[in-house]
Motif scaffolding. Structure first.
Motif, PDB file in Angstrom:
ATOM      1  N   TRP A 153      26.027  60.321 -15.941  1.00 32.56           N
ATOM      2  CA  TRP A 153      25.919  59.232 -14.959  1.00 32.56           C
ATOM      3  C   TRP A 153      25.741  57.889 -15.669  1.00 32.56           C
ATOM      4  CZ3 TRP A 153      21.215  62.116 -12.457  1.00 32.56           C
ATOM      5  CH2 TRP A 153      21.676  63.169 -11.650  1.00 32.56           C
ATOM      6  N   LYS A 205      36.562  57.122 -16.314  1.00 29.48           N
ATOM      7  CA  LYS A 205      35.894  57.587 -15.082  1.00 29.48           C
ATOM      8  C   LYS A 205      36.782  57.211 -13.896  1.00 29.48           C
ATOM      9  CE  LYS A 205      32.120  58.113 -17.623  1.00 29.48           C
ATOM     10  NZ  LYS A 205      31.860  59.437 -18.183  1.00 29.48           N
ATOM     11  N   GLN A 262      29.703  59.886 -11.082  1.00 29.78           N
ATOM     12  CA  GLN A 262      29.961  59.342 -12.419  1.00 29.78           C
ATOM     13  C   GLN A 262      29.312  57.976 -12.600  1.00 29.78           C
ATOM     14  OE1 GLN A 262      34.258  59.253 -12.585  1.00 29.78           O
ATOM     15  NE2 GLN A 262      34.437  61.472 -12.807  1.00 29.78           N
TER      16      GLN A 262
END
Ligand code: IPM
Ligand code: MG
Length: 375
Positions: A153, A205, A262
């Protein structure tokens, strides 16, 4: 009734509004980020802070001196100690950041800062908040990574607005009520949104979760979501999704879905709260680093506070330096020293099995001794 107080409040509100309009216009005028790949010299300011700050910063100094030996010898990097950002000095001078300290800070390019104590109540503003404002460090970037759980994250917390910008300047009618203010600007939301989507795009991402409480904070969070989605349009390869902060705090502990997330994009206060939760999932607030990035300056710090309880219990020496060292790695990456950042991150990965925090574990110095062996 209350006429005097109401008039005083009106006057104060007018002043706040004018100041915030000016700030919004300044942001809208835009800035250009420094390019460190082209810099001849980078000045890194080191600030101890309070409580366990000096303990972990002493270790960060050792690590940086080893990692940057060549650059320092060649004059490409200068490590500079910044004095005076202690709670004693700040209280004595009645300043969140004493003037000469701020002047010294502004002579640096980037900063590594130990935690500073924030007095509860009263009028003294948090040094952190003041620094973020004075240096316009609008992006608070906090990575949390647990490979074995599939978690990777990165939180993009807006760092200069929301509840924080006027947090010390609310209105109070004694024994009756108190009001604080929350401010969201278009330009401020645009730049943090862009930072989050750019990061996603440049780091492989394809998802950004926009997290607010727009169902309740209709004006401010409403604006935040709307503008974040506008910016998302510029990034067709990145999918933007909308969440409320309450359910997102639950999602982070929901093992079924949490690894789908993400990049997170959030207003200031929600970002503050959820990043402590995320750091705890990673192993504790002592394990996470935090970057405060602006166009001209950047400040890197541990995500945790000065831990006065640890100091009272005589445990300061056992403070975990992992968080400040992660912040140091982020600093190195920011100034384009990718190899050095990578070496530090790898050594940190290995050392994270060493437990610190109390007398059964390693001291901050022992942790760092082990880490230096690996460098
Ligand atoms: C953080 C801290 C600060 C904040 C405090 C110390 C003012 O909790 O960096 O997350 O609320 O932003
Ligand atoms: Mg916090």
């Amino acid at each position: 009734m209350f006429e005097t107080q109401i008039n005083a409040a009106k006057e104060s509100f007018l002043k706040l509004l004018n100041e915030q309009i000016q700030r919004a216009e300044r942001i809208a005028a835009g800035g250009k980020a420094k390019d460190y790949t082209a810099a001849d010299k980078v000045v890194v300011g080191l600030i101890d802070g309070d409580g366990i700050g000096p303990v972990i910063m002493a270790q960060a100094r050792r690590v940086l001196a080893v990692l940057l030996k060549e650059q320092i010898a060649a004059g490409r990097v200068e490590l500079k100690n910044i004095e005076g950002l202690t709670i004693e000095n700040r209280l004595a001078l009645g300043k969140a950041i004493p003037e000469d300290t701020l002047a010294a800070i502004k002579q640096c390019d980037v900063l590594l800062k130990g935690p500073t104590t924030t007095p509860k109540g009263g009028v003294m503003e948090s040094a952190n908040v003041a620094m973020r404002r004075e240096l316009d460090l609008y992006a608070n970037v906090r990575p949390v990574c647990i490979p074995e759980k599939g978690i990777d994250w990165t939180f993009f917390r807006e760092n200069t607005e929301g509840e924080y910008v006027l947090g010390s300047r609310g209105v109070e009618i004694a024994d009756l009520l108190a009001m604080d203010f929350k401010v969201t600007t278009d330009a401020g939301t645009r730049r943090i949104s862009r930072a989050a989507f750019e990061f996603a795009k440049n780091n492989g991402k394809n998802k950004v979760a926009i997290v607010t409480k727009a169902n309740i904070m209709k004006k401010t969070d409403g604006k935040f979501t709307e503008i974040a989605h506008e910016i998302a349009q510029e990034y067709p390869a990145v999918e933007a999704s909308d969440w409320y902060i309450d359910i997102m705090t639950a999602n982070l502990v929901n093992e079924q879905i949490r690894s789908d997330f993400q990049v997170f994009l959030l207003p200031n206060l929600y970002g503050d709260i959820i990043t402590d939760e995320a750091a705890q999932i990673q192993g504790g607030v002592g394990t996470a680093g935090s970057a405060n990035i602006g166009d001209q300056y950047a400040m890197f710090e541990a995500i945790h506070g000065s831990a006065p309880r640890m100091v009272e219990q005589g445990l300061a020496e056992y403070a975990n330096p992992a968080s400040i060292l992660k912040a140091a790695a982020m600093l190195l990456r920011h100034i384009a020293l990718y190899n050095e950042a990578g070496r530090l991150e790898m050594a940190l990965d290995t050392c994270s099995v060493l437990v610190t925090g109390d007398r059964d574990g390693a001291t901050a110095k022992e942790f760092t001794d082990a880490l230096l062996e690996l460098l």
